[in-house]
Design a protein around this motif. Structure first.
Motif, PDB file in Angstrom:
ATOM      1  N   GLU A   1       0.860  -1.160   0.058  1.00 41.13           N
ATOM      2  CA  GLU A   1       0.110  -0.066   0.219  1.00 41.13           C
ATOM      3  C   GLU A   1       0.828   1.179  -0.042  1.00 41.13           C
ATOM      4  OE1 GLU A   1       0.324  -1.581   4.169  1.00 41.13           O
ATOM      5  OE2 GLU A   1      -0.040  -2.256   2.110  1.00 41.13           O
ATOM      6  N   CYS A   2       2.184   1.337  -0.067  1.00 39.41           N
ATOM      7  CA  CYS A   2       3.139   2.322  -0.180  1.00 39.41           C
ATOM      8  C   CYS A   2       2.849   3.171  -1.242  1.00 39.41           C
ATOM      9  CB  CYS A   2       4.597   1.745   0.165  1.00 39.41           C
ATOM     10  SG  CYS A   2       5.528   3.288  -0.004  1.00 39.41           S
ATOM     11  N   PRO A   3       2.885   4.424  -1.359  1.00 39.02           N
ATOM     12  CA  PRO A   3       2.437   5.099  -2.504  1.00 39.02           C
ATOM     13  C   PRO A   3       3.729   5.141  -3.621  1.00 39.02           C
ATOM     14  CG  PRO A   3       2.059   6.466  -0.678  1.00 39.02           C
ATOM     15  CD  PRO A   3       2.511   5.265  -0.160  1.00 39.02           C
ATOM     16  N   ALA A   4       3.075   4.962  -4.878  1.00 37.72           N
ATOM     17  CA  ALA A   4       3.985   4.651  -5.747  1.00 37.72           C
ATOM     18  C   ALA A   4       5.259   5.808  -5.827  1.00 37.72           C
ATOM     19  CB  ALA A   4       3.413   4.588  -7.350  1.00 37.72           C
ATOM     20  N   HIS A   5       4.952   6.879  -5.708  1.00 33.18           N
ATOM     21  CA  HIS A   5       5.996   8.237  -5.698  1.00 33.18           C
ATOM     22  C   HIS A   5       7.087   8.114  -4.673  1.00 33.18           C
ATOM     23  CE1 HIS A   5       3.354   9.881  -2.712  1.00 33.18           C
ATOM     24  NE2 HIS A   5       4.492  10.646  -2.272  1.00 33.18           N
ATOM     25  N   ILE A   6       6.609   7.323  -3.363  1.00 31.79           N
ATOM     26  CA  ILE A   6       7.604   7.199  -2.459  1.00 31.79           C
ATOM     27  C   ILE A   6       8.497   6.015  -3.006  1.00 31.79           C
ATOM     28  CG2 ILE A   6       7.998   6.269   0.010  1.00 31.79           C
ATOM     29  CD1 ILE A   6       6.665   9.070  -0.278  1.00 31.79           C
TER      30      ILE A   6
END
Length: 330
Positions: free
Chosen positions: A219-224
């Motif tokens: 679930e970690c954002p793609a931009h991170i």
């Protein structure tokens, strides 16, 4: 050879090469540092391996005729570099750190064209005598407005936030009369890093950084994830420093382009009229700052009349100048 990539283990041993000493019966000391020459032309490389920028003894680097779209700022670490060829790639601009090698007069031969460099428009012409180099054949002749970036390094593009030059294929529109403030208010322009920047700097020092993108939750954002991968790429290349305060950073917060006239070796043209009449035009160098307070802006306009249209032959024709502008050229 049609190489699409070069793995780090292939280049890493070059750091430890030494020169074979000659037989000298006089027992004189001889330097063992090698003079490395790396020719990677006529391949399909889309980026330069970061390991290249760790070769302190690299004197010749040829990257001609590849598919390069970006050169890492770490190229500024190649203090021994004497010859460089970046022609026939897909470069829209060059890193500011490369200009520092040119101004230091250590880079004797450099070929930067042909490349699809972005060209200035009349509203971006600026001239600042204080920024003129002591080297006779190099001077700054134009720059864009300062773009202020968010904590992710992306541009706030609205009425009062100019877009980042690296995010556009063309320049932004002409400023309107009510553009009194561009970017954040002066009270917000501090050097305090964001929590994301602090976290990425901590990741930069981790020996497990290469595995970190695969350990993050789904679930970690793609931009991170992209920022972590970018941090690893910077670490492999030796990191990057702010073009204003020289501090190390991960995510840029300011960005602008400066066009510099870089006379090829062997030329004697020095006057500004010949600067504007050159065949291939000035070279764009991308500058970045580590905080909203790290930026420099030219104040005095030079000439606001050079057409941005490209005419057949790749030349950029100057527009008609007024009498005052002609007198400025001498």
């Amino acid at each position: 050879m049609q190489l699409q990539q070069i793995r780090t283990p292939t280049l890493r041993p070059l750091q430890y090469h030494t020169r074979q000493p000659k037989h000298d019966y006089a027992l004189r000391y001889q330097p063992l540092a090698p003079a490395l020459r790396l020719y990677l032309s006529n391949n399909l490389l889309e980026d330069v391996p970061g390991e290249v920028f760790k070769l302190k003894n690299l004197e010749v680097l040829s990257l001609r005729s590849n598919n390069l779209t970006d050169i890492l700022p770490s190229i500024g670490r190649l203090n021994a570099l004497r010859e460089l060829n970046l022609g026939s790639n897909q470069l829209s601009w060059l890193p500011w750190e490369l200009l520092q090698l040119i101004l230091a007069d250590s880079l004797n031969k450099y070929m930067l064209y042909p490349n699809p460099f972005i060209r200035p428009v009349p509203s971006t012409w600026n001239w600042n005598p204080r920024r003129k180099s002591s080297v006779a054949n190099h001077c700054q002749i134009a720059s864009t407005r300062i773009a202020f970036l968010d904590i992710n390094g992306t541009s706030h593009w609205n009425k009062h936030w100019p877009p980042a030059p690296s995010s556009l294929l063309e320049h932004w529109p002409e400023p309107s009369a009510d553009d009194e403030l561009l970017g954040p208010c002066p009270k917000e322009r501090t050097k305090t890093p964001s929590l994301l920047e602090c976290a990425l700097r901590a990741c930069f020092t981790s020996p497990q950084l290469s595995q970190l993108p695969f350990l993050l939750p789904d679930e970690c954002p793609a931009h991170i994830i992209n920022l972590v991968k970018r941090t690893f790429k910077l670490k492999e290349a030796g990191g990057q420093t702010c073009s204003v305060c020289k501090c190390e950073y991960i995510v840029p917060r300011t960005e602008w382009i400066e066009w510099w006239y870089c006379e090829p070796w062997g030329s004697t043209r020095t006057d500004r009229e010949k600067v504007l009449a050159q065949d291939r035009g000035p070279v764009p160098f991308l500058r970045r700052g580590c905080s909203w307070s790290c930026w420099e802006e030219s104040e005095n306009p030079l000439i606001r009349g050079w057409s941005s249209a490209i005419v057949p032959g790749g030349r950029q024709e100057p527009a008609d100048f007024s009498h005052s502008q002609r007198s400025e050229l001498g």
